[in-house]
Design a protein around this motif. Structure first.
Motif, PDB file in Angstrom:
ATOM      1  N   TYR A 236       0.821  -1.208   0.000  1.00 34.27           N
ATOM      2  CA  TYR A 236       0.000   0.000   0.000  1.00 34.27           C
ATOM      3  C   TYR A 236       0.857   1.262   0.000  1.00 34.27           C
ATOM      4  O   TYR A 236       0.610   2.196  -0.757  1.00 34.27           O
ATOM      5  CB  TYR A 236      -0.933  -0.005   1.214  1.00 34.27           C
ATOM      6  N   ARG A 237       1.886   1.288   0.846  1.00 33.51           N
ATOM      7  CA  ARG A 237       2.690   2.501   1.004  1.00 33.51           C
ATOM      8  C   ARG A 237       3.623   2.724  -0.180  1.00 33.51           C
ATOM      9  O   ARG A 237       3.752   3.849  -0.669  1.00 33.51           O
ATOM     10  CB  ARG A 237       3.503   2.398   2.303  1.00 33.51           C
ATOM     11  N   PHE A 238       4.265   1.671  -0.666  1.00 32.24           N
ATOM     12  CA  PHE A 238       5.266   1.828  -1.714  1.00 32.24           C
ATOM     13  C   PHE A 238       4.736   1.528  -3.114  1.00 32.24           C
ATOM     14  O   PHE A 238       5.408   1.847  -4.102  1.00 32.24           O
ATOM     15  CB  PHE A 238       6.464   0.923  -1.440  1.00 32.24           C
ATOM     16  N   GLY A 239       3.567   0.906  -3.198  1.00 30.35           N
ATOM     17  CA  GLY A 239       2.996   0.610  -4.507  1.00 30.35           C
ATOM     18  C   GLY A 239       1.663   1.285  -4.746  1.00 30.35           C
ATOM     19  O   GLY A 239       1.114   1.189  -5.843  1.00 30.35           O
ATOM     20  N   GLU A 240       1.116   1.925  -3.706  1.00 34.13           N
ATOM     21  CA  GLU A 240      -0.209   2.558  -3.790  1.00 34.13           C
ATOM     22  C   GLU A 240      -1.241   1.572  -4.327  1.00 34.13           C
ATOM     23  O   GLU A 240      -2.099   1.907  -5.127  1.00 34.13           O
ATOM     24  CB  GLU A 240      -0.140   3.829  -4.642  1.00 34.13           C
TER      25      GLU A 240
ATOM     26  N   ARG B  39       2.042  -2.668  -9.613  1.00 34.54           N
ATOM     27  CA  ARG B  39       2.208  -1.920  -8.353  1.00 34.54           C
ATOM     28  C   ARG B  39       2.858  -2.791  -7.275  1.00 34.54           C
ATOM     29  O   ARG B  39       3.635  -2.302  -6.454  1.00 34.54           O
ATOM     30  CB  ARG B  39       0.848  -1.379  -7.891  1.00 34.54           C
ATOM     31  N   THR B  40       2.529  -4.086  -7.267  1.00 34.01           N
ATOM     32  CA  THR B  40       3.156  -5.004  -6.311  1.00 34.01           C
ATOM     33  C   THR B  40       4.651  -5.108  -6.559  1.00 34.01           C
ATOM     34  O   THR B  40       5.461  -5.075  -5.617  1.00 34.01           O
ATOM     35  CB  THR B  40       2.496  -6.389  -6.404  1.00 34.01           C
ATOM     36  N   PHE B  41       5.041  -5.232  -7.813  1.00 29.24           N
ATOM     37  CA  PHE B  41       6.470  -5.322  -8.147  1.00 29.24           C
ATOM     38  C   PHE B  41       7.183  -4.022  -7.795  1.00 29.24           C
ATOM     39  O   PHE B  41       8.310  -4.045  -7.277  1.00 29.24           O
ATOM     40  CB  PHE B  41       6.646  -5.662  -9.625  1.00 29.24           C
ATOM     41  N   GLN B  42       6.562  -2.890  -8.071  1.00 34.20           N
ATOM     42  CA  GLN B  42       7.168  -1.608  -7.702  1.00 34.20           C
ATOM     43  C   GLN B  42       7.384  -1.527  -6.200  1.00 34.20           C
ATOM     44  O   GLN B  42       8.457  -1.129  -5.726  1.00 34.20           O
ATOM     45  CB  GLN B  42       6.266  -0.448  -8.147  1.00 34.20           C
ATOM     46  N   ALA B  43       6.370  -1.919  -5.442  1.00 30.82           N
ATOM     47  CA  ALA B  43       6.457  -1.823  -3.978  1.00 30.82           C
ATOM     48  C   ALA B  43       7.581  -2.689  -3.425  1.00 30.82           C
ATOM     49  O   ALA B  43       8.352  -2.252  -2.565  1.00 30.82           O
ATOM     50  CB  ALA B  43       5.117  -2.229  -3.359  1.00 30.82           C
ATOM     51  N   LEU B  44       7.669  -3.910  -3.908  1.00 27.37           N
ATOM     52  CA  LEU B  44       8.717  -4.811  -3.417  1.00 27.37           C
ATOM     53  C   LEU B  44      10.103  -4.304  -3.792  1.00 27.37           C
ATOM     54  O   LEU B  44      11.042  -4.363  -2.993  1.00 27.37           O
ATOM     55  CB  LEU B  44       8.490  -6.216  -3.961  1.00 27.37           C
ATOM     56  N   ARG B  45      10.247  -3.787  -5.011  1.00 24.24           N
ATOM     57  CA  ARG B  45      11.535  -3.252  -5.444  1.00 24.24           C
ATOM     58  C   ARG B  45      11.969  -2.083  -4.558  1.00 24.24           C
ATOM     59  O   ARG B  45      13.127  -1.982  -4.157  1.00 24.24           O
ATOM     60  CB  ARG B  45      11.437  -2.794  -6.897  1.00 24.24           C
TER      61      ARG B  45
END
Length: 337
Positions: A154-158, A205-211
């Motif tokens: 939620y925080r890093f991938g919105e 968005r999940t991949f962005q957040a994890l990265r």
């Protein structure tokens, strides 16, 4: 221009606009905080500048050695994070520099290499580390609890479906740990399928957040901005290219606070301390976005935003607790028993 260095063909996003904002000059000293494939460094060298370039990715460092050899001693390439760009410049005798350019986020080279685990288009290990150290994305998905995984998404991938995806990850890892990119992409597509009209893959968005979580990208961005504030001489220029709203928000708020925007020194209450002197001037007309032609030629450029500022002669202000909150997960919530 005569003597231009002709190694590699990579053209970074908003190159012409970045050079216009940076205004490099022959004999000036500039820091390229995100070397990547060397696009910005090459453009600076072609202007006759000296360059200190950094990259945390050892693959990029090895690939850049040809450009170092061709530069006639004007390019110094260092394996380091750009949060330490002032220390890297000092290592070569440059206490202050004329400009700093940062191209934030993952590079095209990293996205196009399946073994790095950044792309959901290829089968590869869930790694996502820009350097070779620290936890991988697979470690995070295997070790963190459901609430933390949801906070990351939620925080890093919105990601609006963060809790649903986190719940499914924790349930599915009981049978087999998450180890591959397509395994994770498939789960997200199944749990949170694309909405009507959505063009990107639902796992983007999940991949962005994890990265971001794996590489502490937002924290590194803020440290890079603070380092640029320390190392730029008066009149020096800072240019930052971001690729999503989280990065752009940090840069925008940093430049707003450092330029004194919204502060009126003449309106202080009795006993209220005066705000620090502005350290940057921010010209109007920002952010700068890619032209329609560039966006069509390079779809990855569509989300890019460029912001720049000119260093004033006030002392660097140092750490900013309010900005730091934008780089971290919220505090863990208390759990009732």
């Amino acid at each position: 221009m005569n003597g231009q260095i002709q190694i590699h063909r990579h053209i970074p996003v908003l190159l012409a606009e970045a050079m216009e904002a940076l205004k490099p000059r022959a004999g000036g000293v500039y820091v390229d905080g995100t070397f990547g494939a060397g696009g910005y460094s090459r453009a600076l060298l072609d202007c006759g500048a000296d360059v200190v370039a950094l990259d945390r990715d050892p693959v990029a460092i090895r690939a850049g050695m040809g450009l170092v050899a061709a530069s006639g001693g004007r390019l110094r390439l260092v394996e380091a994070r750009f949060g330490g760009l002032d220390a890297a410049a000092a290592q070569f005798g440059f206490d202050f520099v004329d400009g700093v350019v940062l191209d934030v986020g993952v590079s095209s080279m990293q996205l196009d290499e399946p073994g790095r685990g950044f792309s959901l288009r290829f089968e590869g290990p869930l790694d996502m580390r820009m350097g070779g150290e620290g936890r991988t994305a697979a470690h995070i998905l295997g070790e963190e609890d459901e609430a933390t995984i949801a906070d990351i998404l939620y925080r890093f991938g919105e990601e609006r479906a963060a809790r649903r995806i986190a719940r499914a990850i924790v349930a599915e890892r009981k049978g087999a740990p998450f180890a591959s990119t397509l395994q994770l992409a498939g789960l997200v597509a199944r749990i949170a399928p694309p909405r009507r009209g959505e063009l990107t893959h639902p796992a983007t968005r999940t991949f962005q957040a994890l990265r971001i979580a794996v590489n502490d990208e937002l924290g590194e961005l803020l440290r890079g901005l603070l380092a640029a504030e320390r190392v730029l001489k008066a009149g020096g220029r800072l240019v930052v290219v971001t690729f999503h709203s989280l990065e752009d928000r940090i840069v925008k708020q940093f430049l707003a606070s450092r330029s004194g925007r919204g502060l009126a020194r003449s309106r202080l209450l009795p006993g209220e301390p005066a705000p620090p002197e502005p350290t940057f001037q921010v010209p109007r007309g920002q952010p700068i976005e890619p032209s329609a032609a560039e966006a069509q030629a390079n779809p990855r450029s569509r989300s890019a935003r460029l912001r720049f500022a000119i260093r004033l002669d006030a002392p660097a202000q140092g750490e900013d607790g309010e900005l730091e909150t934008l780089t971290r997960l919220p505090p863990k919530r208390r759990r009732t028993t």
